[in-house]
Motif scaffolding. Structure first.
Motif, mmCIF file in Angstrom:
data_model
loop_
_atom_site.group_PDB
_atom_site.id
_atom_site.type_symbol
_atom_site.label_atom_id
_atom_site.label_comp_id
_atom_site.label_asym_id
_atom_site.label_seq_id
_atom_site.Cartn_x
_atom_site.Cartn_y
_atom_site.Cartn_z
ATOM 1 N N ASN A 36 0.836 -1.200 0.000
ATOM 2 C CA ASN A 36 0.000 0.000 0.000
ATOM 3 C C ASN A 36 0.871 1.250 0.000
ATOM 4 O O ASN A 36 1.987 1.244 0.508
ATOM 5 N N ASP A 37 0.340 2.319 -0.562
ATOM 6 C CA ASP A 37 0.997 3.612 -0.422
ATOM 7 C C ASP A 37 0.687 4.132 0.978
ATOM 8 O O ASP A 37 -0.463 4.123 1.407
ATOM 9 N N SER B 199 1.272 7.261 3.957
ATOM 10 C CA SER B 199 1.622 8.667 4.162
ATOM 11 C C SER B 199 2.944 8.691 4.922
ATOM 12 O O SER B 199 2.978 8.425 6.122
ATOM 13 N N GLU B 200 4.026 8.984 4.194
ATOM 14 C CA GLU B 200 5.332 8.961 4.853
ATOM 15 C C GLU B 200 5.424 9.980 5.976
ATOM 16 O O GLU B 200 5.983 9.691 7.024
ATOM 17 N N GLU C 256 10.815 -2.303 3.230
ATOM 18 C CA GLU C 256 10.966 -0.867 2.988
ATOM 19 C C GLU C 256 11.653 -0.164 4.150
ATOM 20 O O GLU C 256 12.344 0.826 3.957
#
Length: 105
Positions: A32-33, A35-36, A60
């Motif tokens: 999933n993307d 929110s960094e 990651e």
């Protein structure tokens, strides 16, 4: 031109004094993307996350986590899975050959 050589000051602390009985390393990966900025804010605000590194290869992120109990570690990992959709691969540290429990001031 001025050059800054000292970026951080570290101190070595015995984790048992801080009631940090569980130390583990954790690889995090997600399809999933996320929110960094939200994730980075969470990492910065959580005192049980000692280190967090963006990595290549399997996963990651790589984290070093120290906490008072397996229960608290499980709660932290569950939060990361539910909030950000991370899959986690976690190993508990049973003996450290080299390394210190450090905090940046």
């Amino acid at each position: 031109m001025s050059t800054l050589f000292i970026q951080h000051h570290f101190t070595s602390i015995d984790p048992k004094i801080l009631n940090k009985n569980i130390v583990c390393v954790c690889f995090l990966s997600s399809k999933n993307d996320i929110s960094e900025s939200d994730f980075f804010d969470y990492v910065d605000s959580n005192p049980d996350i000692d280190e967090c590194h963006c990595i290549t290869g399997d996963g990651e992120f790589f984290m070093k986590i120290s906490t008072e109990s397996s229960l608290k570690l499980g709660e932290l990992l569950d939060y990361l899975r539910k909030k950000y959709g991370f899959k986690t691969k976690t190993s508990q540290v049973v003996k450290s050959i080299k390394g210190n429990f450090t905090k940046v001031f």
